[in-house]
Write a protein that holds these residues in place. Structure first.
Motif, mmCIF file in Angstrom:
data_model
loop_
_atom_site.group_PDB
_atom_site.id
_atom_site.type_symbol
_atom_site.label_atom_id
_atom_site.label_comp_id
_atom_site.label_asym_id
_atom_site.label_seq_id
_atom_site.Cartn_x
_atom_site.Cartn_y
_atom_site.Cartn_z
ATOM 1 N N ARG A 160 -46.573 -60.000 1.755
ATOM 2 C CA ARG A 160 -45.376 -60.597 2.345
ATOM 3 C C ARG A 160 -44.389 -59.566 2.891
ATOM 4 O O ARG A 160 -43.240 -59.887 3.165
ATOM 5 C CB ARG A 160 -44.661 -61.489 1.327
ATOM 6 N N THR A 161 -44.815 -58.319 3.051
ATOM 7 C CA THR A 161 -43.942 -57.373 3.748
ATOM 8 C C THR A 161 -43.851 -57.787 5.206
ATOM 9 O O THR A 161 -44.707 -58.509 5.708
ATOM 10 C CB THR A 161 -44.498 -55.935 3.693
ATOM 11 N N GLN A 162 -42.800 -57.334 5.880
ATOM 12 C CA GLN A 162 -42.615 -57.745 7.271
ATOM 13 C C GLN A 162 -43.520 -56.905 8.179
ATOM 14 O O GLN A 162 -43.070 -56.008 8.892
ATOM 15 C CB GLN A 162 -41.135 -57.686 7.651
ATOM 16 N N GLY A 163 -44.811 -57.244 8.165
ATOM 17 C CA GLY A 163 -45.764 -56.583 9.052
ATOM 18 C C GLY A 163 -46.551 -55.484 8.356
ATOM 19 O O GLY A 163 -46.378 -55.212 7.160
ATOM 20 N N VAL A 318 -39.369 -56.886 0.689
ATOM 21 C CA VAL A 318 -38.507 -57.196 1.845
ATOM 22 C C VAL A 318 -37.045 -56.930 1.506
ATOM 23 O O VAL A 318 -36.171 -57.186 2.316
ATOM 24 C CB VAL A 318 -38.659 -58.664 2.330
ATOM 25 N N ARG B 38 -45.454 -73.040 0.483
ATOM 26 C CA ARG B 38 -45.182 -73.975 -0.602
ATOM 27 C C ARG B 38 -43.908 -74.773 -0.401
ATOM 28 O O ARG B 38 -43.853 -75.955 -0.693
ATOM 29 C CB ARG B 38 -45.125 -73.238 -1.945
ATOM 30 N N ASN B 132 -47.077 -64.644 7.675
ATOM 31 C CA ASN B 132 -45.740 -64.639 7.071
ATOM 32 C C ASN B 132 -44.699 -64.067 8.025
ATOM 33 O O ASN B 132 -43.671 -64.689 8.291
ATOM 34 C CB ASN B 132 -45.749 -63.820 5.779
ATOM 35 N N LEU B 133 -44.959 -62.864 8.547
ATOM 36 C CA LEU B 133 -43.935 -62.228 9.383
ATOM 37 C C LEU B 133 -43.618 -63.066 10.611
ATOM 38 O O LEU B 133 -42.463 -63.415 10.873
ATOM 39 C CB LEU B 133 -44.382 -60.825 9.808
ATOM 40 N N PRO B 323 -35.855 -63.828 4.272
ATOM 41 C CA PRO B 323 -36.678 -62.785 4.896
ATOM 42 C C PRO B 323 -38.185 -62.912 4.667
ATOM 43 O O PRO B 323 -38.912 -61.979 4.974
ATOM 44 C CB PRO B 323 -36.114 -61.490 4.301
ATOM 45 N N TYR B 324 -38.631 -64.033 4.139
ATOM 46 C CA TYR B 324 -40.064 -64.288 4.015
ATOM 47 C C TYR B 324 -40.240 -65.781 3.829
ATOM 48 O O TYR B 324 -39.290 -66.508 3.547
ATOM 49 C CB TYR B 324 -40.658 -63.542 2.796
ATOM 50 N N CYS B 325 -41.467 -66.241 3.984
ATOM 51 C CA CYS B 325 -41.803 -67.615 3.633
ATOM 52 C C CYS B 325 -42.645 -67.581 2.360
ATOM 53 O O CYS B 325 -43.360 -66.615 2.117
ATOM 54 C CB CYS B 325 -42.628 -68.273 4.729
ATOM 55 N N ASP B 326 -42.591 -68.652 1.611
ATOM 56 C CA ASP B 326 -43.351 -68.719 0.365
ATOM 57 C C ASP B 326 -44.801 -69.075 0.700
ATOM 58 O O ASP B 326 -45.335 -70.094 0.282
ATOM 59 C CB ASP B 326 -42.703 -69.776 -0.540
ATOM 60 N N VAL B 327 -45.425 -68.188 1.459
ATOM 61 C CA VAL B 327 -46.748 -68.455 2.003
ATOM 62 C C VAL B 327 -47.820 -68.020 0.995
ATOM 63 O O VAL B 327 -47.696 -66.963 0.373
ATOM 64 C CB VAL B 327 -46.908 -67.780 3.388
#
Lengths: 453, 453
Positions: A160-163, A318, B38, B132-133, B323-327
């Motif tokens: 889940r890091t940004q990229g 993040v 989620r 996610n990003l 800054p993220y989704c609970d993916v």
């Protein structure tokens, strides 16, 4: 994915348009820009400098390729003579910087660049990007490590890091900050960081019975297994893990750990410790993960959780509560037609200290940091000098430290910072004093600018 | 920077250890994993799917290089036969997915992968990272675009995105979401996105007088200049911009815009409009930037700010408030020794719907979305099908749409979503119904798992 050969175009268009106009107007005086952070994000009380290695490699290697020039030409924004200039562009300036791992505070330059203004301006965007990410993450991760009180923390954030670039840099920056390793295998290979990994819920679910998954895993990894016990019923999962661990013992192997990834980690970790100890498995560690950050980690330990190590993912990767630093790159001095002209901006709430600076750290006889002094570089101030020369005429003059050395720098810097400044919440503000000369210059310039406007 | 050739190792170690154990235990049944989110982050009410192109290219190209195998061997974690397997690894599965630009909701699969379990498991981390990003950013950016009410929004975030890859993907995802372009020049070149840029405060400060900077800039860019007017005194800066604009007029050129980057943008934009109009410069646009997001943008327009276009940076580029989704990526079906076995997890608060699914969207006669139905893929449900087949036996069977086409998909999807679901705050929850068959399967499986544990 961005290739290094394309870094020159990884910039805001306005850097290029400004440079084109400087070029067109034959302005290329020597300028000094400071890269610094304006203010602390909420709940932060210090920063850990990180990202310098990337910044210096960028300055050393930045080149515009023929493909870049063709693209810029196709946009019909720039004149040919400027595009020719870019085609031969090299960075030839001098750079002072805080070594990676240094503890620092708002308004203290992280990087200070002196170069012909076109060169100094052109590199702004990339430098901000590189320093922002790694400093944000190193700072966040150091808080998690502090909250874990000597217990190991592993970076679990890659998913889940940004990229992809962030995935690598988070592993690096969190290792600098004191994490013991990462789940990111490529970071392990590229940065020689220890790698960690166990099993996911899907592995447990792929078997008809939970204990079969433990058997299968420990058959493959008899000496290094960690069993995830919360897929169905956590307490029952622990009992099954204990049974399989006893069977492993008979084969001469020891289960390394069980992992808890959900539920009330205080209660569950205490229950797990009881079950393990009752079965003579006191050597089996309890590893916790699942939505952890420094606040949660501190709470868990305060409430008596019996956790031996932490896997920390998204919130650290993040920097969830502060996903960037208010990092800026400001013109602080300009030799305009031979006349030295310190510069500052007057925009509301965005005032910058002018002039070429140095940061001095005052340490008491016990080795504790007392305060910093932000001063002019040629001013006489006693204290430990923080900004060191890292580049001269575009060449790196600095022996880049290894990641282990940087990690040591962080550890040493943090050990000198008294506890009251390192609290996760409600920490005492550290004092950054403005030197007499810098104060005078700021006020003088402020007046002269007010008149000029 | 991560090179594409290294993507196979850009994974959590546990993917490899799990796969090694499957391999060791001769388990390679066909599995289906769903990648879904989620829950909605606070203040979000829908998601915009993005990142599929990267995900599919990854699945198509993933290979372990000799360097990777050597590194893994050096860690002494894996047996040689598994390393040989990795050396020849290819992804051979089938993939269903939501096209990029699709509006979707929690629990709806974004990607559904059916493949031998080792292959399906191994690709988890990268797919989560990619989706996610871009989904996080496309969702955030679409909110900013909605808040701007038809006024253009430009992505200004590169300097503070989390790394270089994020810098590129934010430009792409925000363009998908409706931004008109980006400041990121490399994104302009790689993705053919329009690029925008003006001047920074440092440019204004590099001249002895503010108006000289405007003259110099418009000399270089007589037809495309935007003057930044808030370096010293914003009102006076506007007056000077107006004077230079009138001089430009005499040369037959028109100033494009002035930019406000600080202060009270309602008051200042109204003052600027007055000054510009008074001088016969009603054609000059007012461009606003500086700590903007969807909340601020909506407020500004509500309070009567006279702003023609917005430059939005950090808050959008890191999706500051979420800054993220609970993916997640969950095993939902497994053909265990020929027996079809839908799977689900029982961990507290983390329940997953089992089985291979399809998403149906119910549209009324006016073309408005009413609700979605999450159903089993082989169930008969009427409604528009959202998940389409994009890969078969490891080969892409899907004509990848252009960025412009994806942007159109977003626009169309959002136009069908009634206003009440698109409010920036306190929007109505959109209904995702669970189909009868899926509900039955979930409850049946829940019972049988409770007994099994």
């Amino acid at each position: 994915m961005v290739e290094e050969k394309d870094f020159a175009l990884l910039t805001d268009l306005y850097e290029l348009t400004m440079c084109a106009s400087y070029f067109d107007n034959k302005i290329n005086d020597i300028a000094t820009f400071d890269l610094f952070i304006r203010q602390l994000p909420e709940n932060r009380n210090y920063f850990i400098a990180a990202g310098l290695e990337d910044a210096l490699n960028y300055l050393k290697r930045i080149r515009f390729t023929d493909e870049h020039i063709e693209y810029l030409k196709s946009k019909k924004i720039f004149k040919n003579d400027f595009l020719n200039y870019l085609n031969n562009f090299k960075f030839t300036g001098n750079v002072f910087a805080l070594p990676e791992g240094t503890v620092f505070f708002p308004n203290e330059p992280i990087i200070s660049i002196t170069a012909p203004i076109i060169e100094a301006q052109l590199v702004e965007t990339f430098l901000l990007n590189a320093i922002n990410l790694q400093t944000t993450i190193a700072t966040k991760a150091s808080r998690v490590v502090l909250a874990a009180k000597q217990k190991p923390v592993v970076d679990f954030s890659l998913r889940r890091t940004q990229g992809t670039d962030a995935g690598m840099k988070v592993a690096r920056a969190s290792y600098i900050a004191g994490c013991i390793g990462t789940s990111n295998v490529l970071a392990g290979m590229k940065y020689e960081i220890p790698i960690y990994g166990t099993m996911a819920h899907s592995f447990v679910m792929a078997f008809e019975k939970e204990e079969k998954s433990f058997h299968a895993y420990s058959k493959t990894f008899p000496r290094t297994s960690t069993f995830l016990v919360d897929t169905y019923d956590t307490l029952k999962g622990m009992e099954k893990a204990a049974i399989v661990a006893k069977q492993l013992e008979k084969q001469g192997h020891k289960l390394k750990a069980i992992r808890l990834d959900s539920g009330d980690l205080v209660l569950l970790s205490r229950a797990a410790r009881k079950i393990l100890d009752k079965n003579g498995l006191s050597y089996v560690d309890i590893f916790a993960s699942g939505n952890l950050d420094e606040y949660e980690t501190e709470e868990l330990l305060k409430k008596g959780a019996l956790i031996d190590a932490f896997g920390v993912g998204t919130a650290m990767g993040v920097s969830k509560d502060a996903p960037y630093c208010d990092v800026v790159y400001k013109l602080v001095e300009l030799s305009n037609h031979g006349k030295l002209l310190p510069t500052m901006k007057l925009s509301k709430g965005k005032v910058t200290y002018p002039g070429i600076k140095q940061v001095y750290r005052i340490i008491d006889k016990n080795g504790n940091c007392i305060k910093d002094i932000l001063a002019l570089r040629d001013e006489k101030v006693s204290g430990n000098i923080l900004l060191i020369k890292v580049m001269e005429n575009g060449k790196i003059t600095y022996k880049m430290p290894s990641l282990e050395e940087i990690r040591e720098t962080t550890k040493e810097n943090l050990s000198k910072l008294p506890e009251k400044y390192k609290k996760i919440k409600n920490a005492t503000n550290y004092k950054v004093e403005i030197s007499d000369e810098l104060r005078k210059l700021t006020s003088k310039l402020n007046k002269s600018l007010q008149q000029k406007v």
